[in-house]
Design a protein around this motif. Sequence first.
Motif, PDB file in Angstrom:
ATOM      1  N   UNK A   1      -4.555   5.196  -8.662  1.00 55.24           N
ATOM      2  CA  UNK A   1      -5.254   4.365  -7.684  1.00 55.24           C
ATOM      3  C   UNK A   1      -6.426   3.623  -8.307  1.00 55.24           C
TER       4      UNK A   1
ATOM      5  N   UNK B   1     -14.829   3.867  -5.839  1.00 55.94           N
ATOM      6  CA  UNK B   1     -14.864   2.430  -5.589  1.00 55.94           C
ATOM      7  C   UNK B   1     -16.033   1.800  -6.341  1.00 55.94           C
TER       8      UNK B   1
ATOM      9  N   UNK C   1      -8.860 -11.548   0.571  1.00 49.32           N
ATOM     10  CA  UNK C   1      -9.776 -11.723   1.694  1.00 49.32           C
ATOM     11  C   UNK C   1     -10.438 -10.419   2.109  1.00 49.32           C
ATOM     12  N   UNK C   2      -9.636  -9.365   2.208  1.00 52.52           N
ATOM     13  CA  UNK C   2     -10.124  -8.190   2.929  1.00 52.52           C
ATOM     14  C   UNK C   2     -10.504  -7.008   2.051  1.00 52.52           C
ATOM     15  N   UNK C   3     -10.112  -6.987   0.778  1.00 51.90           N
ATOM     16  CA  UNK C   3     -10.231  -5.726   0.040  1.00 51.90           C
ATOM     17  C   UNK C   3     -11.138  -5.801  -1.175  1.00 51.90           C
TER      18      UNK C   3
ATOM     19  N   UNK D   1      -4.914   2.668   0.403  1.00 57.98           N
ATOM     20  CA  UNK D   1      -5.540   1.509  -0.225  1.00 57.98           C
ATOM     21  C   UNK D   1      -6.710   0.954   0.569  1.00 57.98           C
ATOM     22  N   UNK D   2      -6.885   1.402   1.831  1.00 52.74           N
ATOM     23  CA  UNK D   2      -7.959   0.848   2.650  1.00 52.74           C
ATOM     24  C   UNK D   2      -9.162   1.780   2.700  1.00 52.74           C
TER      25      UNK D   2
ATOM     26  N   UNK E   1      -7.810  -0.148  -4.505  1.00 55.56           N
ATOM     27  CA  UNK E   1      -6.910   0.908  -4.986  1.00 55.56           C
ATOM     28  C   UNK E   1      -5.472   0.409  -5.099  1.00 55.56           C
ATOM     29  N   UNK E   2      -5.120  -0.597  -4.314  1.00 56.00           N
ATOM     30  CA  UNK E   2      -3.777  -1.174  -4.394  1.00 56.00           C
ATOM     31  C   UNK E   2      -3.816  -2.498  -3.648  1.00 56.00           C
ATOM     32  N   UNK E   3      -2.688  -3.209  -3.608  1.00 57.09           N
ATOM     33  CA  UNK E   3      -2.603  -4.391  -2.757  1.00 57.09           C
ATOM     34  C   UNK E   3      -2.630  -3.942  -1.297  1.00 57.09           C
ATOM     35  N   UNK E   4      -2.835  -4.901  -0.379  1.00 53.82           N
ATOM     36  CA  UNK E   4      -2.956  -4.537   1.028  1.00 53.82           C
ATOM     37  C   UNK E   4      -1.661  -3.919   1.555  1.00 53.82           C
ATOM     38  N   UNK E   5      -0.511  -4.434   1.120  1.00 58.06           N
ATOM     39  CA  UNK E   5       0.764  -3.946   1.661  1.00 58.06           C
ATOM     40  C   UNK E   5       1.668  -3.502   0.508  1.00 58.06           C
ATOM     41  N   UNK E   6       1.492  -2.283   0.024  1.00 56.82           N
ATOM     42  CA  UNK E   6       2.250  -1.844  -1.154  1.00 56.82           C
ATOM     43  C   UNK E   6       3.754  -1.834  -0.942  1.00 56.82           C
TER      44      UNK E   6
ATOM     45  N   UNK F   1       1.593 -13.445   0.521  1.00 58.85           N
ATOM     46  CA  UNK F   1       0.908 -12.838   1.671  1.00 58.85           C
ATOM     47  C   UNK F   1       0.042 -11.679   1.202  1.00 58.85           C
TER      48      UNK F   1
ATOM     49  N   UNK G   1      -3.131 -12.936  -0.567  1.00 58.00           N
ATOM     50  CA  UNK G   1      -4.102 -13.560   0.334  1.00 58.00           C
ATOM     51  C   UNK G   1      -4.881 -12.488   1.084  1.00 58.00           C
ATOM     52  N   UNK G   2      -4.162 -11.528   1.668  1.00 56.82           N
ATOM     53  CA  UNK G   2      -4.845 -10.499   2.455  1.00 56.82           C
ATOM     54  C   UNK G   2      -5.723  -9.638   1.544  1.00 56.82           C
TER      55      UNK G   2
ATOM     56  N   UNK H   1     -10.955  -2.284   8.418  1.00 60.52           N
ATOM     57  CA  UNK H   1     -10.402  -3.093   7.326  1.00 60.52           C
ATOM     58  C   UNK H   1      -8.876  -3.109   7.388  1.00 60.52           C
TER      59      UNK H   1
ATOM     60  N   UNK I   1      -0.631 -14.827   8.367  1.00 58.80           N
ATOM     61  CA  UNK I   1      -0.156 -15.518   7.173  1.00 58.80           C
ATOM     62  C   UNK I   1       1.360 -15.638   7.217  1.00 58.80           C
TER      63      UNK I   1
END
Lengths: 553, 108, 216
Positions: free
Chosen positions: A518, A523, A185-187, C13-14, A109-114, A178, A181-182, C19, C30
Amino acid sequence: MSVAVAKHGEVKHNYLNAGDTVLSWLLTTDHKRIAVLYLVSVTLFFAVGGLLALLIRLELLTPQGDLMTSENYNRVFTMHGVVMIFLFLIPAIPAVLGNFLVPLMVGARDLAFPRLNLASWYVYMAGGLIATWAMVNGGVDTGWTFYPPYSSSYSTSQVTLTIIGAFLIGFSSIFTGINFIVTIHKMRAPGLTWFRLPLFIWAHYATSVIIVLGTPVVAITLLLVAVERVFRLGIFDPALGGDPILFQHLFWFYSHPAVYIMILPAMGVISEVVACFSRKRVFGYHFVAFSSVAIAVIGFLVWGHHMFTTGQSVYAGMVFSLLSFLVAVPSAVKVFNWTATMYKGHIEFRAPMLYVMGFLGLFVIGGLTGLFLASLATDIHLQDTYFVVAHFHYIMVGGTIFGYLAGLHFWWPKMTGRMYPEGIAKLAALIIFAGFNLTFLPQFVLGYLGMPRRYHWYPEEWQMLHVMSSAGAALLGIGYILPVFYLLWSLRNGALAGPNPWGATGLEWKTDSPPITHNFEETPIVTEEPYAYENHHQQEEVASGTGASTAEA
Amino acid sequence: MTNGHDTHSHIVPIKVYLLVYVALLVLLVATVGAAYLPGHHTLLNNVIALTIAVIKAVLVILYFMHVRYSTRLTWLWASAGFFWLLIMFILTLGDYFTRHWVPVLGWE
Amino acid sequence: MVQEQAQQKLSIQFEDIAQQNESYIVGMWTFLVTEIMFFGGLFATYLVYRVANQEVFWEAHRHLSIPLGFFNTCVLLTSSLTMALTVHYSQRGLRKQQLLWLLVTMALACTFLVVKGFEYHHKFVEGLIPGANFRFEPAEHMRVAQLFFSLYFAMTGLHALHVIIGVLVMTILAVLIAIKHPSVQDFIPIELTGLYWHFVDIVWIFLFPLLYLIPR
């Protein structure tokens, strides 16, 4: 901004019409809107860098330095380098296309850290404005490489301010790295394993690794130069016990891999476009994927080839030379595989594909001339000549900018919901290709004849080659201006694109154009390999049969 | 072993933290002690000091920073930084150590 | 643990809390990798000059106080322990103990800074601040000794800056915990601060022997 109108006339909800106040753009955390913010900013800085390039070429029309003084010429080429490298080439593809596409391609839905993502744009703008401020207040004349002791002890230009700008821009790219990468890896969406990822994602992962591992080193190195300059210390100044070659080691530890920060994302774009318009799987997917990682790793082991003619040890030179040849292997693997992908494919000559074919030719020339420079003996003759200038412009313009323009056209329908006008886009691609070669091919000859870089006086017998180069630059300028006009025009007047105008595979094409805030209604679940174009014959006929550009005009 | 648990709810017992802390203090005293060894052992002293520092850092990373109980991904990133640091040190120092192997005219 | 995590706020987003938590931790690591490389550039600079100037660096380093350095190392190692305890109690959801150990960590961090301040002041009095007023005996070693002190101030100064940032972050966290702010309901903010703080400790673990314990 335009609003995509669905067939039956109702206004569809998407990220562009999610808010139309200035504040809704400046405070957005939507990766797609941040990508648009970046798109506008890098385009502006590219225009600045381009104007500076034009000044350089104007000055070089004549053998005498009659347009500007030597001091001013130093400032102009330095600022051309600083703006183009730090403010355009490094952020261009990752921060615009990567920002827009990485979450879409992994089904997130977005990057890990918007919020970090938004912060990266603000830090970038702060760095850019400080660098611009330095430019307005007299500029900087050290070359974009900031070599001490000239930069730390002698130059009277705005070195400190420019360094602070570059330092900040470095942090903005670290934030982006950063985040990628996250996110990668995670999303990833359910079923999206590493070997089902688009190669664009592999390329951006490799890029992010370089950003995260390299950028801090140049940040601290430039900071040391600034400290040395402000407090009159002698960290790199030989007169005070320091070693200027140590600066070069640390600087190139980042700045050579930075070349791969610029080219790897372009390679990711090429993989997507070449598969789509050849209607084939990417030949040797695993090789292309791992070659990105290999370039990221080996790219860190070659920096000493910038220092063959300094006081660097001969033995270190030999090792660096050998390793530099090694990094050509994964680059060549990619070129072979793209060519093999096109082999017996149903190639469609759309504008993005023209850029891709231009990329392939120019990158091969740029790469092979890089091997000349990686050879210890040849480099003695060619070091710091126009040969080097031509070589890295073939990689950075012929590689990165061609990749960027290919990607911008390819995903323009996704970003805006509108098609760009195909005919004029193709024309622009051809003009850019012709203009580019006319500008930089003569520079290889000039360099071989011994024309040093960063000089504006030269013997009269070289004027013909310089005039050719300047004429090419003018042509190139026209080629760059065209897209600005027709892309803006297409925002209102382009044909509606629909979710998947190219009949391409990949999750980004499974959602609306432009996507909703989003990204996905639900999903997505991935069940197939990437680039399964042979499974998509029906879609292909729909897309290429009528031609999306005429579909709803 | 403690692996296999959900990484985030893993709570390290206080006893483990205290043991690591004691080990760190002992190693600190050992470093200072080694520096006062009589005689000229420049290389040996440097090696001892750096080895101890590395052991201390590894202890902090594994236990205080919970890497021992974390996923492979965290392991990967924790080691990547140090690996790249080694690349930088080795290739840079490689230049400085081999610079004078070939006598160059004009250099002493 | 299960009930406690259920209260945690999930960002859009999660997909789930696991997660989200893992993303934050990987993200922090990182970031720490970038910090390792950031200090790495300084360490590389130091190593190159130290290898080239072993003798003078030894002479110059005798102006540093090993007892103060030793004391500060103990302080930082202890603060790492108390930080680990803070994380421990935060994971168990014990707010009072968590706040207590966080305050102890902050106190230790401030102690470190005060001692460092005294050391810097001492250098100032001795005329060992690099620049126009730098004085060093014997005079023929002044250039290289100044190089040593430039690097000493660059490395310990950058480290001290990280300590100060750590103290600021911990202050904010302590206030948030004290007023029971929802953003510190779970252990992730403390865990991330802890990772950062241990990293600051690791940098000092290397700085101490490299700067204070140079063998002849």
